[in-house]
Structures are given as C-alpha cells and as structure tokens.
Design an enzyme around this catalytic site. Structure first.
Site, short mmCIF file in Angstrom:
data_model
loop_
_atom_site.label_atom_id
_atom_site.label_comp_id
_atom_site.label_asym_id
_atom_site.label_seq_id
_atom_site.Cartn_x
_atom_site.Cartn_y
_atom_site.Cartn_z
N ASP A 83 0.85 -1.19 0.00
CA ASP A 83 0.00 0.00 0.00
C ASP A 83 0.89 1.24 0.00
O ASP A 83 1.06 1.92 1.01
CB ASP A 83 -0.94 0.00 1.20
CG ASP A 83 -2.10 0.98 1.02
OD1 ASP A 83 -2.12 1.69 -0.01
OD2 ASP A 83 -2.98 1.02 1.89
N HIS A 307 3.06 7.21 5.14
CA HIS A 307 3.91 6.41 6.01
C HIS A 307 4.41 5.11 5.35
O HIS A 307 5.01 4.28 6.02
CB HIS A 307 3.24 6.11 7.37
CG HIS A 307 1.85 5.58 7.31
ND1 HIS A 307 0.79 6.22 7.93
CD2 HIS A 307 1.31 4.49 6.74
CE1 HIS A 307 -0.32 5.54 7.74
NE2 HIS A 307 -0.03 4.49 7.01
N PRO A 343 -2.37 8.03 14.33
CA PRO A 343 -3.68 7.51 14.71
C PRO A 343 -3.58 6.33 15.67
O PRO A 343 -2.63 5.54 15.60
CB PRO A 343 -4.28 7.06 13.37
CG PRO A 343 -3.11 6.80 12.49
CD PRO A 343 -2.04 7.77 12.93
N MET A 346 -8.73 1.50 16.19
CA MET A 346 -10.16 1.80 16.12
C MET A 346 -10.75 2.01 17.53
O MET A 346 -10.64 1.15 18.39
CB MET A 346 -10.86 0.62 15.44
CG MET A 346 -12.34 0.73 15.29
SD MET A 346 -12.90 -0.77 14.46
CE MET A 346 -14.66 -0.52 14.48
N HIS A 370 3.87 5.26 13.05
CA HIS A 370 2.73 5.66 12.20
C HIS A 370 1.40 5.36 12.86
O HIS A 370 0.35 5.73 12.34
CB HIS A 370 2.80 4.95 10.85
CG HIS A 370 2.23 3.55 10.82
ND1 HIS A 370 2.60 2.56 11.70
CD2 HIS A 370 1.30 3.00 10.01
CE1 HIS A 370 1.92 1.45 11.42
NE2 HIS A 370 1.13 1.69 10.41
N LYS A 444 -15.01 2.12 9.15
CA LYS A 444 -13.88 1.31 8.72
C LYS A 444 -14.13 0.83 7.30
O LYS A 444 -15.26 0.59 6.88
CB LYS A 444 -13.69 0.10 9.62
CG LYS A 444 -13.32 0.43 11.04
CD LYS A 444 -11.95 1.03 11.17
CE LYS A 444 -10.85 0.03 10.89
NZ LYS A 444 -9.50 0.58 11.22
#
Length: 445
Positions: A83, A307, A343, A346, A370, A444
């Site tokens: 990713d 990141h 972050p 969740m 990250h 999500k």
C-alpha cells in the site's frame, strides 16, 4: 539521552540497528519482526536501520521499519510495501464536537452512504486514460485542472501532494486497470474515516479544545498493490542478472543504479501521487454531503502525509552527511520542527506529534511511529476476540465497517496501546503529543 535499543553490527550486518521503544513495548515485539529488522541491515549498501515502537511483522521489512541506503545501494519494493503512500489526513470542520451530539448514528449512516469503502469498492468518478495519467504524474496538483479540487489543494500537504519524477509509463498495465476505477475510494482493512474531538492541545498547534475534526486513513489501493507485486517479482527473477542473494525473499531488491530500480521508483512515485490525490478526492466528496448536513461548516486540510514510501533525503550517518534513499514502511517522516499524525487503533485516541528536535531526531532518520501497531495477527484476532469483547472495548464510539466480517481483526484489542507507543516516542526524545484526539464516529473500510 533518550532511550533506545542498539544492536551492534555483527556477522553480515552492514550497520547497527536502533529500536526506539520502552521496555514494555520491547517485550511485546514479536521475534519475527525484530529478526526482519536485523535482516535488513545485512543488505549491501544499507547504511542505517531503525525500528519504531509500533514495530510488527510485515512483508520483507517489518511495519515500523526504516532503512537508509547509499545511492548505489538496494532499492527494495518489499521495504515500501503493497500500500504505497498509505497515509493520514486530518481535516478541520470549523465546528464544535457538541454540535453533532445526538446525531452520531445519523452521521455514521451518512458516511457509509457517501464514502466508497470496502473490499474492491470502486470510485464514483470516471477518469479517462489521459486524465488518470495526469494524476499519476502530478498527484493533487493535477486535480484543479480537472475541476476536482481548488487551486490551493496542495497547501498543508506533505510534498504539496505530489512526488516529482513519476512516470506513468513505468506503471504496469494491470496496476493502471485496477487503479483507474478506484481513485476516490477508501478501501478495506485498517483504512478509515473517523470523526474526532480535540480533547487536549497546546499553544504550538492551531487547534482548539472541543473542536470537531475528521481523520482519513487510506492509500494507493489496487494500483499500489500491483506496483509492489510486479516489481517485487522482477527483483526476484533478476537476482541472477546482478548475482544477488537475499536474506529474505521479500527483501528482494534492485541495485540502486540499475534501470530496474529507476523504473520501480518512477512507478512508486505514481502510486504515491495516486494516494495523495485519493485522499484529496475523498475529502472533496465528503465535503459535498457534509455541507448538506452542516451548511455553516467548511472542511479545511490541517495536514496530510505518507507512512509507506521511499524518497531521497540527506542525513548525518556516523558523523557524515550523506544523500540516501530512505525506505519507510509504517513509519512517518518527522523532520526538525515538523508535525506527525499518529492515529490510534479503532476506538482509541489519536495524536498530533511535534518533533523534539533532539539528537535522537537524527539517529531515527527523522522518523516516528505511524500508529499503534498490531499485537495480534488478523487470523489470531478473529479466533480470540469475541464480538462482545470488541464492542466493550469501543465504549461509546459509534462504528461500522464496510467489510463487516473484518471488524474483529481491526478491534482495539488486536493492537498495542497507543498511549504506550506515544510514551515510547516521548521517552526516546523523538516526539511529544501536542494534541490528543478522541474518537466519536468511525467508518472502517
């Protein structure tokens, strides 16, 4: 001096390995992740290897790993990952969080209906091949000319939202075919849109306690995946051409001065530009619907950064200033006086970190964590976490997942405590938490 673990170079290692982690975090890191980090130091031409406190097992280089290479050293697709430019965007709304009190479930339904999300979910936009090439080449800066973003869209975005030196001709055809239908979509897994309240902040940030912000986490979708897959296989197939051996097959690499390395980097930059543009388009898409609900609100970009990426940077390594290629996987660039969005998992807090401008800033290759980092694999999480335990861990946060069966492997219970990660960064003199953001509503992917 801040804390970090140092593993001296021995046997085939080309350099020491530094791990910035507290004692508690260190004890939680899997041996497989640490061994991946040490393996990276054995590649010829690697000049520094660093691990962050969110370190966990990845593909080739562990997630939370940073690798610096000389200009003729290795260029490894696996050390950036699938990713490419997975990253985070923080958006101000100009609203107070108490303005959505009593409407959180309604807003969650709105997000679900507005943001294209989930495994294989496509875009609501249609791009011609020539338009798509423009985005791959120029990222966010291509969008105003297509009528899809304002002229100043690149402000407050790392690299102004695009990486120079991208070449769409280096992108595999399969990657283009997947990506052209996914630009302006969230994806699945750990990608999210989250409404947050600024629970605390200090005078060094233009944020106010009680204000409502939106955090967005996504990357380059199927395009980035295919770029990594294609070039990783090329690196393995062409090992004999350069007489290379790899300590791990997923750390396969090209020599830095080779044509294959340059083609990969050009394709990677295209994927990075896709991801910068993707987050901008998702913000603009959300903005249209958002104003129907809150006409007085104006969405404004606070910051956006990657990141998972490789870029050429200048660092002091072993007392000498060098130009190196930095591979960061699950690690954020935090230069002196810089800002980092970190972050949580969740349902847990997220943070805005500021550089501590210390000696460790240089030793870390100007990098920080990250996010929280996994402590359970997805398979283990699904086997061991019940829905009731997950729901309890979420507290009062309203949430839904576009890939409903994946909700348990993204539970807070599957991740390290974000407060422990932040504590490690602070104790290591890398970054301090200038703002704490508390989640209210989570979509999500």
């Amino acid at each position: 001096m801040g804390i970090f673990y140092n593993f001296p170079a021995e046997k085939d290692m080309q350099c020491d390995v530094k791990l910035f982690a507290s004692e508690k975090i260190y004890d939680e890191i899997e041996d497989t992740a640490l061994n991946q980090l040490l393996s990276a130091a054995t590649l010829p031409g690697v000049t520094a290897v660093v691990g962050m406190p969110d370190l966990h097992q990845g593909y080739g280089l562990p997630i939370g790993g940073v690798m610096a290479c000389s200009t003729d050293g290795p260029v490894s697709p696996g050390a950036v990952g699938f990713d490419i430019n997975c990253g985070v965007r923080l958006i101000r709304t100009g609203m107070q969080a108490d303005e959505i009190e009593g409407r959180r479930q309604e807003i969650l339904r709105m997000l679900s209906g507005t943001v294209p999300a989930g495994l294989g979910e496509g875009s609501s936009l249609n791009f011609s091949r020539s338009e798509f090439r423009e985005v791959l080449a120029y990222g966010v800066s291509a969008l105003p000319g297509l009528g899809l973003a304002p002229a100043d869209a690149g402000q407050n975005c790392e690299n102004e939202g695009f990486m120079a030196g991208a070449d769409p001709d280096s992108v595999p055809g399969k990657a283009v075919n997947r990506g052209i239908d996914q630009l302006n979509s969230l994806g699945s897994g750990n990608h999210f849109v989250e409404l947050q309240v600024v629970a605390s902040t200090d005078d060094n940030l233009p944020l106010n306690e009680g204000e409502l912000v939106i955090m967005l986490h996504t990357g380059s979708r199927g395009l980035g995946h295919e770029v990594c897959k294609n070039y990783s296989q090329q690196a393995k197939d062409k090992a004999h051409k350069y007489n290379l051996k790899f300590p791990r097959k997923n750390l396969a690499y090209f020599p830095g001065q080779s044509s294959e390395a340059e083609h990969y980097l050009k394709a990677m930059r295209c994927a990075a530009n896709f991801a910068y543009a993707n987050r901008e388009l998702l913000m603009r898409n959300l903005e249209e619907t958002w104003r129907e609900y809150f006409p007085h609100s104006r969405l404004e970009l606070f910051y956006d950064h990657a990141h998972n990426i490789a870029r050429r940077e200048t660092h002091v390594i072993e007392g000498e200033e060098r130009e190196v290629l930095i591979h960061r996987k699950g690690a954020t660039h935090l230069p002196p006086d810089g800002i980092a969005l970190i972050p949580g998992s969740m349902g847990t807090a997220s943070y805005v970190g500021l550089s501590m401008n210390s000696e460790q800033t240089g030793l870390s290759l100007e990098s920080v964590a990250h996010g929280a980092g996994r402590k359970m694999s997805r398979t283990q999480a699904k086997k061991t976490i019940s829905y009731d335990r997950h729901r309890q861990s979420m507290g009062e946060v309203k949430s839904t997942s576009s890939s409903g069966e994946n909700i348990l492997d993204e539970s807070p219970l599957a991740y390290k405590e974000i407060s422990d990660v932040i504590s490690s960064l602070t104790r290591s003199n890398l970054a301090y938490p200038a703002a704490r953001l508390k989640p209210l509503v989570v979509l999500k992917g």
